[in-house]
Design a protein around this motif. Structure first.
Motif, PDB file in Angstrom:
ATOM      1  N   ARG A  95       4.356  23.534   7.378  1.00 37.68           N
ATOM      2  CA  ARG A  95       5.765  23.496   6.955  1.00 37.68           C
ATOM      3  C   ARG A  95       6.175  22.124   6.411  1.00 37.68           C
ATOM      4  NH1 ARG A  95       8.081  25.164  12.627  1.00 37.68           N
ATOM      5  NH2 ARG A  95       6.382  23.690  13.110  1.00 37.68           N
ATOM      6  N   ALA A  96       5.296  21.134   6.538  1.00 39.99           N
ATOM      7  CA  ALA A  96       5.620  19.787   6.051  1.00 39.99           C
ATOM      8  C   ALA A  96       5.367  19.711   4.551  1.00 39.99           C
ATOM      9  CB  ALA A  96       4.789  18.742   6.786  1.00 39.99           C
ATOM     10  N   VAL A  97       6.387  20.067   3.808  1.00 39.00           N
ATOM     11  CA  VAL A  97       6.280  20.062   2.355  1.00 39.00           C
ATOM     12  C   VAL A  97       6.768  18.708   1.834  1.00 39.00           C
ATOM     13  CG1 VAL A  97       7.139  21.129   0.233  1.00 39.00           C
ATOM     14  CG2 VAL A  97       6.585  22.544   2.223  1.00 39.00           C
ATOM     15  N   THR A  98       5.987  18.114   0.968  1.00 40.68           N
ATOM     16  CA  THR A  98       6.401  16.838   0.377  1.00 40.68           C
ATOM     17  C   THR A  98       7.152  17.124  -0.907  1.00 40.68           C
ATOM     18  OG1 THR A  98       4.469  15.771   1.314  1.00 40.68           O
ATOM     19  CG2 THR A  98       5.595  14.606  -0.463  1.00 40.68           C
ATOM     20  N   SER A  99       8.395  16.682  -0.956  1.00 43.22           N
ATOM     21  CA  SER A  99       9.230  17.007  -2.116  1.00 43.22           C
ATOM     22  C   SER A  99       8.741  16.251  -3.352  1.00 43.22           C
ATOM     23  CB  SER A  99      10.689  16.666  -1.820  1.00 43.22           C
ATOM     24  OG  SER A  99      10.854  15.270  -1.703  1.00 43.22           O
ATOM     25  N   MET A 100       9.192  16.705  -4.507  1.00 42.28           N
ATOM     26  CA  MET A 100       8.760  16.135  -5.796  1.00 42.28           C
ATOM     27  C   MET A 100       9.062  14.640  -5.857  1.00 42.28           C
ATOM     28  SD  MET A 100       7.532  17.061  -8.813  1.00 42.28           S
ATOM     29  CE  MET A 100       7.915  18.794  -9.092  1.00 42.28           C
ATOM     30  N   HIS A 101       8.065  13.887  -6.216  1.00 43.38           N
ATOM     31  CA  HIS A 101       8.233  12.434  -6.376  1.00 43.38           C
ATOM     32  C   HIS A 101       7.075  11.910  -7.224  1.00 43.38           C
ATOM     33  CE1 HIS A 101       5.224  12.643  -3.238  1.00 43.38           C
ATOM     34  NE2 HIS A 101       4.977  11.348  -3.397  1.00 43.38           N
ATOM     35  N   LYS A 102       7.081  10.623  -7.465  1.00 37.93           N
ATOM     36  CA  LYS A 102       5.968   9.958  -8.168  1.00 37.93           C
ATOM     37  C   LYS A 102       5.614   8.698  -7.396  1.00 37.93           C
ATOM     38  CE  LYS A 102       9.300   7.552 -11.039  1.00 37.93           C
ATOM     39  NZ  LYS A 102       9.481   6.463 -10.060  1.00 37.93           N
ATOM     40  N   ASP A 103       4.400   8.205  -7.601  1.00 38.53           N
ATOM     41  CA  ASP A 103       3.964   6.976  -6.941  1.00 38.53           C
ATOM     42  C   ASP A 103       3.425   6.000  -7.985  1.00 38.53           C
ATOM     43  OD1 ASP A 103       4.328   7.876  -4.183  1.00 38.53           O
ATOM     44  OD2 ASP A 103       2.630   9.213  -4.565  1.00 38.53           O
ATOM     45  N   PRO A 104       3.580   4.704  -7.735  1.00 36.20           N
ATOM     46  CA  PRO A 104       3.030   3.713  -8.673  1.00 36.20           C
ATOM     47  C   PRO A 104       1.566   3.409  -8.367  1.00 36.20           C
ATOM     48  CG  PRO A 104       4.283   2.583  -6.984  1.00 36.20           C
ATOM     49  CD  PRO A 104       4.375   4.068  -6.667  1.00 36.20           C
ATOM     50  N   TYR A 105       0.793   4.464  -8.087  1.00 36.62           N
ATOM     51  CA  TYR A 105      -0.619   4.291  -7.750  1.00 36.62           C
ATOM     52  C   TYR A 105      -1.474   5.306  -8.497  1.00 36.62           C
ATOM     53  CZ  TYR A 105       0.904   1.481  -3.778  1.00 36.62           C
ATOM     54  OH  TYR A 105       1.469   0.505  -3.000  1.00 36.62           O
ATOM     55  N   GLU A 106      -2.690   4.882  -8.850  1.00 35.53           N
ATOM     56  CA  GLU A 106      -3.725   5.830  -9.239  1.00 35.53           C
ATOM     57  C   GLU A 106      -4.249   6.418  -7.937  1.00 35.53           C
ATOM     58  OE1 GLU A 106      -3.827   6.249 -12.344  1.00 35.53           O
ATOM     59  OE2 GLU A 106      -2.915   4.394 -13.033  1.00 35.53           O
ATOM     60  N   ASN A 107      -4.190   7.730  -7.808  1.00 35.83           N
ATOM     61  CA  ASN A 107      -4.364   8.390  -6.526  1.00 35.83           C
ATOM     62  C   ASN A 107      -5.633   9.260  -6.536  1.00 35.83           C
ATOM     63  OD1 ASN A 107      -3.953   9.730  -4.092  1.00 35.83           O
ATOM     64  ND2 ASN A 107      -1.798  10.210  -4.519  1.00 35.83           N
ATOM     65  N   ILE A 108      -6.564   8.940  -5.669  1.00 34.87           N
ATOM     66  CA  ILE A 108      -7.758   9.774  -5.514  1.00 34.87           C
ATOM     67  C   ILE A 108      -7.586  10.529  -4.204  1.00 34.87           C
ATOM     68  CG2 ILE A 108     -10.280   9.846  -5.436  1.00 34.87           C
ATOM     69  CD1 ILE A 108      -9.225   8.596  -8.007  1.00 34.87           C
ATOM     70  N   TYR A 109      -7.342  11.827  -4.321  1.00 33.99           N
ATOM     71  CA  TYR A 109      -6.931  12.632  -3.174  1.00 33.99           C
ATOM     72  C   TYR A 109      -8.085  13.542  -2.742  1.00 33.99           C
ATOM     73  CZ  TYR A 109      -3.244  14.170  -0.130  1.00 33.99           C
ATOM     74  OH  TYR A 109      -2.471  14.389   0.989  1.00 33.99           O
ATOM     75  N   CYS A 110      -8.521  13.379  -1.491  1.00 31.85           N
ATOM     76  CA  CYS A 110      -9.724  14.060  -0.989  1.00 31.85           C
ATOM     77  C   CYS A 110      -9.348  14.972   0.179  1.00 31.85           C
ATOM     78  CB  CYS A 110     -10.741  13.037  -0.483  1.00 31.85           C
ATOM     79  SG  CYS A 110     -11.054  11.681  -1.631  1.00 31.85           S
ATOM     80  N   VAL A 111      -9.576  16.247   0.039  1.00 34.85           N
ATOM     81  CA  VAL A 111      -9.290  17.178   1.134  1.00 34.85           C
ATOM     82  C   VAL A 111     -10.565  17.385   1.949  1.00 34.85           C
ATOM     83  CG1 VAL A 111      -8.650  19.547   1.718  1.00 34.85           C
ATOM     84  CG2 VAL A 111      -7.376  18.294  -0.036  1.00 34.85           C
ATOM     85  N   ILE A 112     -10.464  17.094   3.248  1.00 36.83           N
ATOM     86  CA  ILE A 112     -11.639  17.207   4.124  1.00 36.83           C
ATOM     87  C   ILE A 112     -11.720  18.590   4.761  1.00 36.83           C
ATOM     88  CG2 ILE A 112     -12.704  16.284   6.229  1.00 36.83           C
ATOM     89  CD1 ILE A 112     -11.577  13.551   5.355  1.00 36.83           C
ATOM     90  N   SER A 113     -10.560  19.110   5.206  1.00 41.87           N
ATOM     91  CA  SER A 113     -10.561  20.511   5.646  1.00 41.87           C
ATOM     92  C   SER A 113      -9.212  21.126   5.328  1.00 41.87           C
ATOM     93  CB  SER A 113     -10.892  20.638   7.136  1.00 41.87           C
ATOM     94  OG  SER A 113      -9.836  20.171   7.917  1.00 41.87           O
ATOM     95  N   GLY A 114      -9.205  22.432   5.162  1.00 41.04           N
ATOM     96  CA  GLY A 114      -7.987  23.114   4.734  1.00 41.04           C
ATOM     97  C   GLY A 114      -7.806  22.975   3.239  1.00 41.04           C
ATOM     98  N   GLU A 115      -6.568  23.131   2.779  1.00 34.80           N
ATOM     99  CA  GLU A 115      -6.311  23.007   1.347  1.00 34.80           C
ATOM    100  C   GLU A 115      -4.897  22.529   1.078  1.00 34.80           C
ATOM    101  OE1 GLU A 115      -7.402  27.008   0.308  1.00 34.80           O
ATOM    102  OE2 GLU A 115      -5.305  27.678   0.305  1.00 34.80           O
ATOM    103  N   LYS A 116      -4.736  21.909  -0.063  1.00 31.29           N
ATOM    104  CA  LYS A 116      -3.418  21.411  -0.492  1.00 31.29           C
ATOM    105  C   LYS A 116      -3.095  22.021  -1.842  1.00 31.29           C
ATOM    106  CE  LYS A 116      -2.650  17.559   2.302  1.00 31.29           C
ATOM    107  NZ  LYS A 116      -1.532  16.682   2.624  1.00 31.29           N
ATOM    108  N   ASP A 117      -1.828  22.341  -2.040  1.00 25.16           N
ATOM    109  CA  ASP A 117      -1.355  22.865  -3.316  1.00 25.16           C
ATOM    110  C   ASP A 117      -0.449  21.838  -3.971  1.00 25.16           C
ATOM    111  OD1 ASP A 117      -2.257  25.761  -3.684  1.00 25.16           O
ATOM    112  OD2 ASP A 117      -1.571  25.746  -1.603  1.00 25.16           O
ATOM    113  N   PHE A 118      -0.935  21.318  -5.075  1.00 30.73           N
ATOM    114  CA  PHE A 118      -0.156  20.347  -5.853  1.00 30.73           C
ATOM    115  C   PHE A 118       0.524  21.061  -7.019  1.00 30.73           C
ATOM    116  CE2 PHE A 118      -1.444  16.114  -4.327  1.00 30.73           C
ATOM    117  CZ  PHE A 118      -2.496  16.449  -3.487  1.00 30.73           C
ATOM    118  N   LEU A 119       1.790  20.749  -7.210  1.00 29.54           N
ATOM    119  CA  LEU A 119       2.509  21.182  -8.395  1.00 29.54           C
ATOM    120  C   LEU A 119       2.858  19.894  -9.146  1.00 29.54           C
ATOM    121  CD1 LEU A 119       5.247  23.896  -8.543  1.00 29.54           C
ATOM    122  CD2 LEU A 119       5.496  21.765  -9.803  1.00 29.54           C
ATOM    123  N   LEU A 120       2.384  19.809 -10.383  1.00 27.32           N
ATOM    124  CA  LEU A 120       2.429  18.539 -11.115  1.00 27.32           C
ATOM    125  C   LEU A 120       3.228  18.658 -12.413  1.00 27.32           C
ATOM    126  CD1 LEU A 120      -1.420  17.839 -10.895  1.00 27.32           C
ATOM    127  CD2 LEU A 120       0.323  16.879  -9.398  1.00 27.32           C
TER     128      LEU A 120
END
Lengths: 303, 303
Positions: free
Chosen positions: B149-174
């Motif tokens: 239920r912890a949904v991260t609301s729409m935002h941007k970051d000043p970083y180049e982001n390398i995102y690694c999922v170790i278990s489970g899954e994440k849904d990105f809307l870009l």
């Protein structure tokens, strides 16, 4: 033809000196350009743009964007002929300028390699550090030589531009592409100058019955008989008509003999030159990447 | 603590398998995350964000931007304490979710290396191809684990982001950063959730008597008690209130076990996750180059 410039170096040596070395800015060319060009190319017939000073002109109370003969030829699919003269005649004009007539070798489209094959071996085919940085060879190598009255009005190009002055100097006035919101564009009907009698020029509006050709032009303009043109003269900006223009950030760069300027793609530039300045530039096709997407997004907001 | 997940691999092996190899997308992790974390960290007290689902909430007919405890602490110079619980308690909560309380390890600021020193040797300190591409080491390595239920609301970051999922899954809307003109921002007073009694949360407006701290915040906002926040819920956009939002171009990316997503700087992203999803990300500081200048130019036009 008499030349006020003379010296002991060949254009080959000039260019090799210009391009070799870690700091090209510290290396100057030599003022023997006229001598060399006249010796090598004096009987050569060379395409020349004849035009008057301004790229915008009024005719019967209407303002026109003045296209060069070469771009008119491109746009009109060959219906007009480029004018030709010998290098000897051209150099004579540069040494004895006539009021009203301005001559400029500036055909672009790799006119150095197309029109001056005699000189190709004198000049490196690319700039190695640029080829490595951009990951490609240049699309075009252009030669520029002309009258100090031939001022290039403010515009941008979709090329990474390595600009090398061999003799004389060029004055660049630059705005970053992020200044797009402050750059006043207008859309004008296109015209070319026509020399009605020697030294007498009149505006010759383009035939608006040729919409198909214009639709294929770079203007991306649905109203295809209109050409986008930047209205402002950056040397004498009209702050009343274009109040946002004062928000631009301006860089002024004097590129002298032996200097090499990297002018990034989509930077706005206005260019002046000393009389008979000789320059070469290398155009590397720009990447249509996120930078281009940003520029188009800005442009969309400005329209 | 009971774990429904078990397996024979250590987190070390998981991560080394995840990161080594030319195609990390083809390599999957294993569902033994709970087992490993409980074995290594079960008695460890760990900073946890407790919060309710939405990052925007109404209170006495006023809307607030809800800050996490950690960012509230950053902004208020330490006046609030982060809440702590043991990993055992945290994992119990993930296995037995309670209505109203949402738990998420998401403190950022390199919380993986700061809060989980026991696991540092299991994970490479950087992603070699990214370090080579960006020409620098990562600024932060963050660990993320929590409630679906912890949904991260729409935002941007000043970083180049390398995102690694170790278990489970994440849904990105870009959305690309060039969609900035269509992204509806608002400026809201800041608040935090406060747990008035177990499982009961109330809005706690931030003290507007602390303007100095807020002026130093990332909001760059002269009206310093207001925080910019993207109004739209991309899963249920209100096209009447935010008609321009439909002009955005949307990418949807499901990042699964073993997948690595490169999320470029300044891309807008909204993130959901499966229950108890475990992920690591590497933040490389962005270059403040022409791309950043373009973004700021777009932003200026939108304000």
């Amino acid at each position: 033809m008499q030349s006020t410039f003379s010296g002991g170096f060949s254009i080959s040596l000039l260019c090799r000196t210009l391009f070799v070395g870690s700091d090209s800015r510290s290396i100057r060319g030599h003022n023997n350009t006229f001598d060399i060009l006249s010796r090598i190319c004096i009987q050569k017939h060379t395409p020349i743009n004849k035009r008057r000073y301004k790229s915008m002109a009024s005719h019967e109370k209407m303002e026109y964007t003045i296209l060069s003969k070469s771009s008119w030829r491109q746009r009109s699919n060959g219906c007009c002929n480029t004018e030709w003269m010998t290098m000897s005649q051209f150099l004579d004009h540069l040494e004895n300028p006539q009021a009203g007539s301005v001559f400029y070798i500036q055909r672009q489209n790799s006119n150095f390699t197309e029109d001056f094959p005699e000189l190709i071996s004198d000049v490196p085919p690319d700039i190695p550090w640029a080829t490595e940085s951009f990951g490609k060879l240049p699309d075009a190598v252009n030669i520029w030589m002309g009258d100090e009255r031939a001022v290039t009005s403010m515009h941008k190009d979709p090329y990474e531009n390595i600009y090398c002055v061999i003799s004389g100097e060029k004055d660049f006035l630059l705005h970053p592409p992020t200044d797009r919101p402050y750059i006043p564009y207008g859309k004008y009907p296109a015209a070319v100058y026509k020399e009605s009698s020697p030294g007498q020029w009149k505006i010759n509006p383009m035939n608006i019955d040729t919409p198909k050709v214009l639709q294929e032009s770079e203007s991306d303009n649905e109203e295809s008989n209109l050409v986008p043109w930047i209205r402002v003269d950056p040397l004498h900006p009209d702050n009343t008509r274009y109040p946002k223009y004062k928000n631009t950030r301006t860089l002024r760069v004097k590129v002298q003999e032996g200097d090499m300027l990297y002018l990034p793609s989509l930077w706005f530039h206005h260019v002046r030159q000393s009389q008979a300045c000789l320059a070469l530039n290398y155009w590397y096709d720009m990447e249509y990447d996120i930078k281009y997407a940003y520029f188009k997004a800005l442009e969309t907001l400005c329209e």
